[in-house]
Write an enzyme that holds these catalytic residues in place. Structure first.
Site, PDB file in Angstrom:
ATOM      1  N   ASN A 130       0.813  -1.217   0.000  1.00  0.00           N
ATOM      2  CA  ASN A 130       0.000   0.000   0.000  1.00  0.00           C
ATOM      3  C   ASN A 130       0.846   1.267   0.000  1.00  0.00           C
ATOM      4  O   ASN A 130       0.334   2.352  -0.296  1.00  0.00           O
ATOM      5  CB  ASN A 130      -0.947   0.008   1.213  1.00  0.00           C
ATOM      6  CG  ASN A 130      -2.320  -0.540   0.879  1.00  0.00           C
ATOM      7  OD1 ASN A 130      -3.205   0.188   0.452  1.00  0.00           O
ATOM      8  ND2 ASN A 130      -2.494  -1.835   1.063  1.00  0.00           N
ATOM      9  N   LYS A 152       0.750   3.115  -3.131  1.00  0.00           N
ATOM     10  CA  LYS A 152      -0.440   3.931  -3.376  1.00  0.00           C
ATOM     11  C   LYS A 152      -0.522   5.124  -2.440  1.00  0.00           C
ATOM     12  O   LYS A 152      -1.550   5.796  -2.379  1.00  0.00           O
ATOM     13  CB  LYS A 152      -1.698   3.070  -3.212  1.00  0.00           C
ATOM     14  CG  LYS A 152      -1.720   1.822  -4.082  1.00  0.00           C
ATOM     15  CD  LYS A 152      -2.953   0.983  -3.756  1.00  0.00           C
ATOM     16  CE  LYS A 152      -2.954  -0.324  -4.522  1.00  0.00           C
ATOM     17  NZ  LYS A 152      -4.127  -1.176  -4.168  1.00  0.00           N
ATOM     18  N   CYS A 177      -7.238  -0.871   8.961  1.00  0.00           N
ATOM     19  CA  CYS A 177      -6.899  -1.678   7.786  1.00  0.00           C
ATOM     20  C   CYS A 177      -6.304  -0.707   6.764  1.00  0.00           C
ATOM     21  O   CYS A 177      -5.323  -0.040   7.069  1.00  0.00           O
ATOM     22  CB  CYS A 177      -8.111  -2.435   7.264  1.00  0.00           C
ATOM     23  SG  CYS A 177      -9.610  -1.441   7.055  1.00  0.00           S
ATOM     24  N   SER A 178      -6.881  -0.603   5.588  1.00  0.00           N
ATOM     25  CA  SER A 178      -6.405   0.385   4.618  1.00  0.00           C
ATOM     26  C   SER A 178      -7.151   1.707   4.802  1.00  0.00           C
ATOM     27  O   SER A 178      -6.583   2.699   5.225  1.00  0.00           O
ATOM     28  CB  SER A 178      -6.580  -0.137   3.189  1.00  0.00           C
ATOM     29  OG  SER A 178      -5.748  -1.261   2.961  1.00  0.00           O
ATOM     30  N   GLY A 206     -10.186   1.864   6.618  1.00  0.00           N
ATOM     31  CA  GLY A 206     -10.818   1.883   7.935  1.00  0.00           C
ATOM     32  C   GLY A 206     -12.320   1.776   7.927  1.00  0.00           C
ATOM     33  O   GLY A 206     -12.967   2.061   8.942  1.00  0.00           O
TER      34      GLY A 206
END
Length: 737
Positions: free
Chosen positions: A326, A329, A413-414, A416
């Protein structure tokens, strides 16, 4: 005069904005085969092969000779023509519907009609929940005092934030404060307007932190352990990127959460009396099964550390590899060197694309003719139960950190809004008996899923122009499945029963109610959904006896420690398998707004024995009404299995002759026996399931012991979740062999 004017305006709104459509009949002798809801208008009635098919602005209704299909349009995911005469409808809750027509032209006509009907709305008012509410208001305009508030949630929901702060006992004088930095959603559009943060953190610092967190979803405290003061916080991932950016205010805020726990007066007094114990998890790597089992085993010796803040646990729902990926990104994860007194654990939960693929595999399996020799291995290959297991383990890790180690936890997480609410809501459900009551569960869903911006419109596919299939995923359904697993393991700990959860699954997608519309609270406020639609909690209210669990005891375990291994989980047959839903009465008299002109005598008292319908979709009535329950398991169950089932039920649920499920909306006929969920499927010939059942029951001794343990006094429940044996990852495959 003012009342007459208001009544006229409401009539104009209902009739002008949501006009009824002209009914088209293929045959003049055909009648609408169901009682329409307020605002519902049937558009087409025709004939299929051996069936009458009807389409309204809300549902598809197919009446066969011996069964009925009754499904909301928004619950249908896709419609296709599998052969020249058959329509194949795939539903978002795993069901599949097939309808045969006599001619190719007729099949194509209905294919076009249905594809037009299930298309995502161009504007939100096209969803049926708005027409339903408007017509209800018109019908009952003269009786507002009696009916006006029935579609609203209770005060426990509308005042949930204030009530929860008081109930959990936050020290608002020294440790915590309520920040209004997100008033009118000016900081983060997917967060609530009020959030809890450490008392000494300023709004200026929060603005700086927001610039560093994904979608400005800053760390916010959502739960406090009432005994030891440890808290659970949630947020989005840090935007570290490949450049390795840092944010001093973010690092300070995360550390301040642990310090605020230590300065909480109630937390300090509790620690002085009891001491505290702490264990470090593997830092920076995914948590293996061996590490997980060892981490939840006996706690280390207590040490008196009343002043020193506990080491904060940062639980990243992703795998370490996904978190690092991630960074490309613009995302990433916390570097332990920059966050002193913190440690990071990666749980390895799958993303929405993997979950969607797993669910599609499960749906395919549940709608095919089962192969008794390979069914369990095929179930394992879907990885659905494995995903549930990882989710349960993640929540249980939070529970152990907060309850036993008295450590604060930060979950993300990524973004949320998917895996984060799954873990946090499940952990709160395990930690706090209040959330296992009907009212508390409503507050839990409203807080963790709705207030903190789970994207229901995108994930369910009923948002405005939500055509992107890559955004769809049954995230909330997966979480409800975990709640169902907990209900099975702790049958006395939940005030609501399985039928409650099944109805919630259906109305997550149905769009009869406005509760799950839009992607966040800001959008719901802009669309005025609370004022213009009914709440699902008006149906799933605590007073509705059909959803009461008669085994519920408020004196059951305070904190639940479930068994998380795959071999102890069961397929949710009531949702995923045809003809296996819990039976609930089909009377409309308990709906928020009953159908005019209808009476209990005119309503069907129960469902057809072989129906695959979703009841009269607004309601499940008082359990005192007589019902015709249907079996949720295959009639070919052998006698030995029946005896084994009775022994389990009698040993764990009550004395002989006392049937605790009578009248709770499930009943003995509508409830699948323990363990049978793995094997029940539609269309199975006589005797085909016996081999599967014989294999599937070999490990039920462990489950029986667990169920018995679940009924023991509080304090013994922590022993239930400890499985010291080596995990058999390929157990389902071994059974099938």
């Amino acid at each position: 005069q003012d009342e007459e004017t208001q009544h006229s305006l409401e009539c104009i709104q209902a009739n002008q904005i949501f006009p009824r459509k002209q009914l088209i009949r293929e045959d003049e002798n055909l009648q609408v085969p169901f009682i329409e809801l307020h605002g519902e208008s049937t558009e087409y009635v025709g004939r299929a092969e051996d069936a009458i098919i009807a389409l309204s602005n809300y549902r598809l209704h197919i009446k066969f000779k011996e069964s009925v299909v009754n499904v909301p349009l928004q619950l249908i995911e896709s419609v296709e023509c599998r052969d020249i005469f058959q329509l194949h409808l795939t539903c978002k809750d795993c069901k599949v519907i097939r309808c045969q027509f006599s001619t190719f032209e007729q099949c194509q006509d209905w294919l076009k009609r249905l594809n037009n009907a299930i298309r995502p709305p161009s504007k939100i008012e096209d969803l049926f929940s708005f027409a339903y509410h408007a017509w209800c208001m018109e019908v009952y305009a003269s009786e507002k005092e009696q009916h006006g508030d029935l579609c609203r949630p209770g005060e426990h929901v509308t005042s949930r934030f204030k009530n929860e702060v008081e109930r959990m006992g936050f020290d608002m004088n020294n440790a915590w404060r309520i920040s209004n930095i997100n008033e009118k959603y000016k900081l983060c559009g997917s967060y609530p307007q009020e959030i809890i943060v450490p008392a000494w953190i300023t709004d200026k610092e929060l603005e700086s932190v927001a610039s560093f967190r994904s979608w400005k979803r800053i760390p916010a405290v959502v739960y406090r352990h009432q005994s030891n003061g440890a808290v659970i916080s949630r947020c989005g991932q840090p935007e570290v990127s490949w450049w390795g950016w840092r944010n001093a205010d973010d690092e300070h805020l995360v550390q301040s959460v642990a310090k605020a726990c230590a300065s909480d007066s109630r937390s300090n007094s509790n620690k002085l009396m009891n001491g505290n114990c702490s264990r470090d998890f593997s830092n920076g790597g995914d948590l293996s099964d061996v590490e997980f089992d060892s981490s939840i085993s006996n706690a280390s010796g207590a040490e008196s550390l009343a002043i020193q803040p506990q080491k904060l646990l940062i639980l990243d729902a992703r795998s370490y590899a996904a978190a690092v990926a991630n960074r490309a990104k613009g995302g990433g994860c916390e570097c332990p060197e920059y966050y002193p007194n913190c440690e990071v654990v990666f749980m390895g939960m799958a993303n929405i694309h993997s979950i969607r693929k797993s669910f599609q595999s499960l749906r395919l399996l549940c709608t095919q003719m089962p192969d008794p020799g390979n069914w369990l291995s095929a179930l394992e290959s879907t990885k659905w139960l494995q995903h549930l297991s990882v989710l349960l383990k993640s929540a249980l890790l939070v529970v152990h950190a907060v309850d036993r180690d008295q450590r604060p936890v930060l979950v993300h997480c990524s973004d949320g809004w998917d895996r984060t609410p799954q873990i946090v809501a499940l952990a709160k459900l395990l930690l706090d008996p209040y959330y296992r009551t009907t009212e508390g569960f409503q507050v839990l869903v409203e807080t963790e899923w709705l207030d903190f911006g789970h994207k229901f419109a995108d994930r369910c596919g009923h948002g405005e122009n939500s055509d992107d299939l890559n955004e769809r995923c049954p995230v909330f359904l997966q979480w409800l499945d975990c709640v169902h697993q907990l209900q099975r393991q702790f049958p006395c700990s939940f005030e609501f029963n399985e039928a409650f959860l099944v109805k919630l699954v259906q109305h997550t997608y149905s769009c009869l109610f406005g509760t799950f519309l839009c992607n966040n609270a800001k959008e719901r406020g802009e669309k005025h959904t609370q004022e213009r639609t009914c709440s699902v909690w008006s149906l799933l209210r605590a007073a509705n006896k059909a959803f009461k669990n008669l085994l519920y005891s408020s004196q059951s375990e305070s904190v639940l420690y479930p068994v998380c291994h795959v071999r102890n989980l069961m397929l949710w047959s009531a949702v995923y398998l045809p003809c296996s839903s819990p039976s609930t009465p089909a009377d409309d008299t308990c709906a928020p707004y009953p159908v005019p002109g209808s009476s209990p005598e005119e309503q069907p008292l129960g469902r057809l024995p072989k129906t695959r319908s979703f009841d009269n979709l607004t309601t499940a009535c008082d359990s005192s009404m007589p019902t015709t329950n249907r079996r949720s398991s295959d009639p070919s169950l052998n006698e030995k299995w029946q005896e084994h089932r009775r022994s389990l039920e009698l040993s764990s649920l009550g004395p002989p002759g006392d049937d605790p499920f009578e009248g709770d909306g499930l009943g003995r006929q509508g409830r699948a026996p323990v363990g049978a969920e793995l094997s029940v499927a539609a269309g199975v010939a006589e005797g085909q399931m016996e081999n599967i059942l014989q294999e599937a029951t070999k490990d039920d001794v462990g489950l029986e012991e667990h169920l018995r343990g679940g009924l023991e006094a509080a304090g013994k429940g922590d022993e239930v979740g400890l499985d010291k044996e080596k995990r058999a990852d390929n157990l389902c495959g071994e059974k099938a062999k």
